[in-house]
Write a protein that holds these residues in place. Structure first.
Motif, PDB file in Angstrom:
ATOM      1  N   ALA A  71     -86.028  -3.952   7.831  1.00 23.36           N
ATOM      2  CA  ALA A  71     -85.801  -2.504   7.782  1.00 23.36           C
ATOM      3  C   ALA A  71     -84.811  -2.079   8.861  1.00 23.36           C
ATOM      4  N   VAL A  72     -84.949  -2.628  10.061  1.00 23.88           N
ATOM      5  CA  VAL A  72     -84.032  -2.280  11.150  1.00 23.88           C
ATOM      6  C   VAL A  72     -82.630  -2.775  10.832  1.00 23.88           C
ATOM      7  N   GLU A  73     -82.508  -3.988  10.321  1.00 23.83           N
ATOM      8  CA  GLU A  73     -81.194  -4.554   9.976  1.00 23.83           C
ATOM      9  C   GLU A  73     -80.517  -3.761   8.856  1.00 23.83           C
ATOM     10  N   ALA A  74     -81.293  -3.368   7.870  1.00 25.29           N
ATOM     11  CA  ALA A  74     -80.736  -2.672   6.709  1.00 25.29           C
ATOM     12  C   ALA A  74     -80.609  -1.168   6.925  1.00 25.29           C
ATOM     13  N   VAL A 125     -88.244  -1.182   2.162  1.00 28.20           N
ATOM     14  CA  VAL A 125     -88.110  -2.646   2.122  1.00 28.20           C
ATOM     15  C   VAL A 125     -89.261  -3.243   1.330  1.00 28.20           C
ATOM     16  N   ARG A 126     -90.465  -2.756   1.564  1.00 26.42           N
ATOM     17  CA  ARG A 126     -91.650  -3.274   0.849  1.00 26.42           C
ATOM     18  C   ARG A 126     -91.508  -3.047  -0.657  1.00 26.42           C
ATOM     19  N   ARG A 127     -91.039  -1.859  -1.024  1.00 25.86           N
ATOM     20  CA  ARG A 127     -90.874  -1.539  -2.447  1.00 25.86           C
ATOM     21  C   ARG A 127     -89.832  -2.437  -3.099  1.00 25.86           C
ATOM     22  N   HIS A 128     -88.707  -2.655  -2.408  1.00 30.71           N
ATOM     23  CA  HIS A 128     -87.647  -3.488  -2.985  1.00 30.71           C
ATOM     24  C   HIS A 128     -88.065  -4.955  -3.066  1.00 30.71           C
ATOM     25  N   LEU A 129     -88.846  -5.416  -2.110  1.00 27.65           N
ATOM     26  CA  LEU A 129     -89.319  -6.791  -2.169  1.00 27.65           C
ATOM     27  C   LEU A 129     -90.328  -6.988  -3.296  1.00 27.65           C
ATOM     28  N   ALA A 130     -91.038  -5.929  -3.656  1.00 31.90           N
ATOM     29  CA  ALA A 130     -92.022  -6.019  -4.733  1.00 31.90           C
ATOM     30  C   ALA A 130     -91.374  -6.022  -6.111  1.00 31.90           C
ATOM     31  N   LEU A 131     -90.136  -5.538  -6.203  1.00 30.99           N
ATOM     32  CA  LEU A 131     -89.448  -5.524  -7.497  1.00 30.99           C
ATOM     33  C   LEU A 131     -89.105  -6.938  -7.930  1.00 30.99           C
ATOM     34  N   MET A 149     -90.859  -7.524   7.654  1.00 26.43           N
ATOM     35  CA  MET A 149     -90.387  -6.321   6.961  1.00 26.43           C
ATOM     36  C   MET A 149     -89.782  -5.337   7.958  1.00 26.43           C
ATOM     37  N   LEU A 150     -90.338  -5.249   9.146  1.00 28.22           N
ATOM     38  CA  LEU A 150     -89.800  -4.349  10.160  1.00 28.22           C
ATOM     39  C   LEU A 150     -88.406  -4.790  10.584  1.00 28.22           C
TER      40      LEU A 150
END
Length: 75
Positions: free
Chosen positions: A12-15, A22-28, A8-9
């Motif tokens: 997050a750095v790439e995006a 990132v965690r929230r979007h992956l949970a969707l 996730m880190l």
């Protein structure tokens, strides 16, 4: 990116986002749909035509906002 084994880190750095985002979007379960908010009425809506005419008449010069404000108040 997650399927390719990135943490996730790293994602997050790439995006350019935070890890929590990132965690929230992956949970969707589906891709979020973004819709533009509808703008509400503005206090100047009733004077918009007048202001545009005054600006057009003053071109290429400009009229200070304080002058336009005084004219609106007087109307």
């Amino acid at each position: 990116m997650k399927k390719h084994g990135l943490s996730m880190l790293q994602i997050a750095v790439e995006a350019g986002r935070t890890v929590n985002t990132v965690r929230r979007h992956l949970a969707l379960e589906e891709v979020p749909k973004y819709e533009r908010n509808v703008k509400g009425a503005c206090k100047l809506d009733t004077h918009r035509d007048y202001l545009r005419k005054r600006q057009a008449a003053a071109r290429p010069k400009w009229i200070p906002v304080t002058v336009l404000y005084r004219e609106i108040v007087a109307r």
